[in-house]
Design a protein around this motif. Sequence first.
Motif, PDB file in Angstrom:
ATOM      1  N   GLY A  91      10.679  -1.159   7.074  1.00  0.00           N
ATOM      2  CA  GLY A  91       9.383  -0.738   6.548  1.00  0.00           C
ATOM      3  C   GLY A  91       8.693   0.239   7.481  1.00  0.00           C
ATOM      4  O   GLY A  91       8.126   1.260   7.057  1.00  0.00           O
ATOM      5  N   LEU A  92       8.758  -0.076   8.764  1.00  0.00           N
ATOM      6  CA  LEU A  92       8.143   0.790   9.776  1.00  0.00           C
ATOM      7  C   LEU A  92       8.770   2.185   9.762  1.00  0.00           C
ATOM      8  O   LEU A  92       8.071   3.198   9.821  1.00  0.00           O
ATOM      9  CB  LEU A  92       8.311   0.122  11.143  1.00  0.00           C
ATOM     10  N   LEU A  93      10.082   2.212   9.663  1.00  0.00           N
ATOM     11  CA  LEU A  93      10.774   3.502   9.661  1.00  0.00           C
ATOM     12  C   LEU A  93      10.372   4.316   8.440  1.00  0.00           C
ATOM     13  O   LEU A  93      10.151   5.531   8.522  1.00  0.00           O
ATOM     14  CB  LEU A  93      12.290   3.298   9.695  1.00  0.00           C
ATOM     15  N   ALA A  94      10.261   3.632   7.326  1.00  0.00           N
ATOM     16  CA  ALA A  94       9.867   4.340   6.098  1.00  0.00           C
ATOM     17  C   ALA A  94       8.475   4.944   6.272  1.00  0.00           C
ATOM     18  O   ALA A  94       8.208   6.066   5.833  1.00  0.00           O
ATOM     19  CB  ALA A  94       9.900   3.381   4.904  1.00  0.00           C
ATOM     20  N   ARG A  95       7.597   4.206   6.965  1.00  0.00           N
ATOM     21  CA  ARG A  95       6.240   4.727   7.176  1.00  0.00           C
ATOM     22  C   ARG A  95       6.199   5.843   8.218  1.00  0.00           C
ATOM     23  O   ARG A  95       5.399   6.765   8.133  1.00  0.00           O
ATOM     24  CB  ARG A  95       5.299   3.598   7.626  1.00  0.00           C
ATOM     25  N   ALA A  96       7.080   5.721   9.222  1.00  0.00           N
ATOM     26  CA  ALA A  96       7.074   6.727  10.289  1.00  0.00           C
ATOM     27  C   ALA A  96       7.740   8.026   9.860  1.00  0.00           C
ATOM     28  O   ALA A  96       7.581   9.062  10.500  1.00  0.00           O
ATOM     29  CB  ALA A  96       7.774   6.171  11.530  1.00  0.00           C
ATOM     30  N   GLN A  97       8.497   7.941   8.810  1.00  0.00           N
ATOM     31  CA  GLN A  97       9.191   9.142   8.328  1.00  0.00           C
ATOM     32  C   GLN A  97       8.176  10.135   7.756  1.00  0.00           C
ATOM     33  O   GLN A  97       7.252   9.742   7.047  1.00  0.00           O
ATOM     34  CB  GLN A  97      10.202   8.749   7.250  1.00  0.00           C
TER      35      GLN A  97
END
Lengths: 643, 643
Positions: free
Chosen positions: B124-130
């Motif tokens: 989830g974090l990666l999706a947001r940081a993208q």
Amino acid sequence: MTSLKPAVNPSATPPSFAGPAAPAPGAIAALHPLRLDQVRLDDGGLLGRWRRRNAEETLPHCLERLESSGNLGNLRAAADGTGREFAGMWFADSDVYKTLEAVLWELAATDDSSLRGFAEDTIGLLARAQQADGYLNSYFTLAEPDQRWVKPVWSHELYCAGHLIQAAVAAGRTGAGDKLVEVARRFADLLVERFSEVEEVCGHPEIETALAELYRLTGHRPYLDLARRFLDLRGHGLLPHGRFGPRYHQDHVPPREAREVAGHSVRQLYLLAGMVDVAVETGDRALLDAAGRLWDDAFRTRTYVTGAHGSRHRDEAYGDPYELPPDRAYAETCASIASFHVSWRLLLATGQARYADELERVLYNAVAPAVSQDGRHFFYSNPLQLRTGHANAGEEAAGHRLPWYSCACCPPNIARLMASLPGYLATGDADGLQIHLYATATLEAGPARVEMRTAYPWQGRVELAVTSDSSEPWTLALRVPSWCAAYSVLVDGEPARAAVDDGYLRLTRVWGSSTSVVLDLTMPVRQIRPHPRVDAVRGCVTLARGPLAYCLEQHDLPEGTVLEDVRLHRDGPFQAAEGDAAPIVITASGSVLDTGTTPLYDDRRERGGPRTSPLELTAVPYFLWGNRSEGPMRVWIPVADAG
Amino acid sequence: MTSLKPAVNPSATPPSFAGPAAPAPGAIAALHPLRLDQVRLDDGGLLGRWRRRNAEETLPHCLERLESSGNLGNLRAAADGTGREFAGMWFADSDVYKTLEAVLWELAATDDSSLRGFAEDTIGLLARAQQADGYLNSYFTLAEPDQRWVKPVWSHELYCAGHLIQAAVAAGRTGAGDKLVEVARRFADLLVERFSEVEEVCGHPEIETALAELYRLTGHRPYLDLARRFLDLRGHGLLPHGRFGPRYHQDHVPPREAREVAGHSVRQLYLLAGMVDVAVETGDRALLDAAGRLWDDAFRTRTYVTGAHGSRHRDEAYGDPYELPPDRAYAETCASIASFHVSWRLLLATGQARYADELERVLYNAVAPAVSQDGRHFFYSNPLQLRTGHANAGEEAAGHRLPWYSCACCPPNIARLMASLPGYLATGDADGLQIHLYATATLEAGPARVEMRTAYPWQGRVELAVTSDSSEPWTLALRVPSWCAAYSVLVDGEPARAAVDDGYLRLTRVWGSSTSVVLDLTMPVRQIRPHPRVDAVRGCVTLARGPLAYCLEQHDLPEGTVLEDVRLHRDGPFQAAEGDAAPIVITASGSVLDTGTTPLYDDRRERGGPRTSPLELTAVPYFLWGNRSEGPMRVWIPVADAG
């Protein structure tokens, strides 16, 4: 014997005319250096040829490079405010200082107008580049004027100041005028003002020995006090450390408590020189003992058979005890020069022959190999082995000497040692004259005049014509090197009965108008074995003859023979040419392994070793390697029965 | 035999459920990996215990460290725009990706709620940081937003992207959901857009294998094309080079023309993995040959007896041929893991046993030693010798395992290999099942079910209960390791007449409801000798038993005995304990030298070697060293007659 004292012992002469690292009156000093004008190296001998090549090739080459690499341009920009960008390493001024020092030593022997012009111009330039308060550093003047003294761990400001001071000391000792001494003193006075109260040290030792030397030249005590202060502050974690850690900068333990050499080897050895200088000038025997202890540690467990120091490329550092890989030897040329300086200082302090033995070893086998025969190409790192398939990585692990380096510390360092060579041949003390290095040369010191003729290091016969105008007896001490197991000495053709006392044959007599002394040091081919803990060269020997270590080069092998497959027959025969037609090579009996099908690792005991075929080997002096062609080389040769 | 194909050969199964590096349909592939859910490692065996320790200790430890070192904080700041400063190395995201990959492999075997929570949160974090265009890199987002793609030589942007993609491939292959695959594809699509026309490559290979793997997972050809493009562009000097030179980055020669491994060893091996992946997927046999040639070069001249790579600390690099110092072995843990990955890929491509032999060697002797018994301490560098007096230089040459590193590439790399271990035990092909690594485990693939029981690597007996529901014959191939000189095999208690064919014993039959197969690999103590050109360990042997290399540790020596003075008696006797009480140590006969008065270099032949006294030696498996106490250790033991 008092009649000799004023003449041979230069401590009583004006300090401005003393030899390298000459102790001041009152210092701990067993021996005193001769002045450079008391020793004349003859061009017919090897050391004389090295000095001459240095003057005629290396120094002009350095002058060209200081111009083309921008070192002089940096100083001109700092002097004249032209706004030119700084070029090269931020410590590039030090290359100028070392070259200037070399030129000043050289001018004591030869009056070369181009060298004299360089010296005068450069001294004038330095005076102009110096700031009003005495600060002098073209990098910080041009590039980071607001960062002066802010980054002691990497700035090299005190390191550069130290080399400026060393050049000034050479000027003072060779009578080359006061202007450079004035520049150096103005800077040194600023250092005394800036650093006498704060707790700061420099990431790269050098200032310590320089300030002690400046004290010797000037008698101005605050310089010595500051040198001592820098030593006392070291090892208390004052330097901020990044990845390199405190050992790299010798900041992990106070120098006088250190038991092991550590970290960057040039830094360690420069620090050691400063320790000896400060110890002898302050009469600090505990500090002198500490320096001796570090020397012992280095030479018992961390010195290459060539006399070189520094086992690791990573951090240019000393390794663990007995970690002495030949192929990855870093063996930086500057470390060899620094080791020479340290041994010289300990020799002066103690008079012990082992330090003179080391001068000889490191000069012939670690400093000399760093210069090409043409005097214009240099090694920075001096490996003891170059493998078949070596990937030449440019400056990092060069398989051949390069004309210059982006970090050009080594070439001018070689130049200053070669130019000052005459200063290291002999010393004087209250009893007479001591000869440490053999060369064709003339020594004149007080009542003594010695004409020395020899084909050393190719042959061990040294002929000395000794003249004295004193009616008092004095002692001529001749070093019998530790490598020499058999020698003879004739005085006026008669065998002399003189025993070797701590490495010196001492002849005491009233020397007449002309006495002939012939020392003959037997030079058989020797096989040097490593300590059993030196894993990297287990089962190998180094061939040596006289002071020279030898090596095998691909150049002398039959086409298609891989050097790593060559083995030496330990029982010989070994043959060295007669006469003194240099270079004398050694021929030896050997064999070559057929490793065509040998796996990298083999766990089947039933399989025997590779087949062998016989091969005659030719070994050449290591200091000459890489002058005929580029290719594999090895100092340590595996013996036939060791795998 | 076609009945077996669909089941054992996963190329016919949905690619999203294939095992590690599973070739896509149409690729060059002799063997196909099993899916992770087809192999169950039993905790009673050593490999199973390693996997479990990884799950229970190493992974939770990594999760803690990603939090405390700021890696996750970086991504949160990038995702949420909190303005927090970037912490750690600029490629710190890759530690998160590797840990996430490890967790995803682990979740295929164990449903641990904390690990699952980490995976969900992090994805989830990666999706947001993208970023909107697909770009994902917390360093460049937070610290240098205007420098995106500007510094290919050091930025590690494509390296980090590669590890993100690898994590996504693990998600896809373990059926852990599409969200991470979507993130990775968005980034990969951006890469295709950004790099398909320009001539640029990354300073640290990794993206090549990652894109090929993503192609395998998705079937999307542009990923593979871009991977091939990066390989084709390499070696043409596109990377600007500073001190490190082009070899460091493998940019000195096009990969398909390279004849020697060179430069930074992890970079070289990651590149090699990419070469194999691209070669097999594009059917490029010339490229596959080039990869095999580089593997051969590494394993013929530049691999440690432990299977580790990288002879130099300086530049973390390969050395010259046969330059394999044990004390200064860099032997980076990541290079061992990369070597494992390369050998696996070449095994799949060719089916040749030598690659499986290498999997075993490197796993037991180069990867396993990097983890402490508690699973929470790690070596970055894995020396084969630690000397008496070793100066521990922190992260640089650690004498003990550390909980984490400022450059923390190794610990999560270990975690992802250990978590995916089940995937490397066996493969399938059209003929049947091949077992490469022995462990107590259950394999179920198509018609085959194999229950394997063994005390391997402590004992060489492997018991297999084979069940098949097929009436067709198929072949069970059992690897006979190259270290094994004698073995026997019983099928249902009867000696089987089956020859070893290229390292595998192949049993072909119609397997009934239960067949017992007992393979017995004899495990005498072996002495491994080095090639005569490996100077650094001349006159030494490594003791080995089964797949394990052994070492001597100070811990097992009498008080006051210096390890460097110990010598091994080559003629034995050698004794290994019976039974499977791990760890099985080896006792051997040896002696200790009295080197008290031995000089560092000795040129007097008349002096004999040091006196010796007898000593019984205890050797322990190298992978366990440094777990009882910190102290000297050596894998290569000098034999008594070699100096």
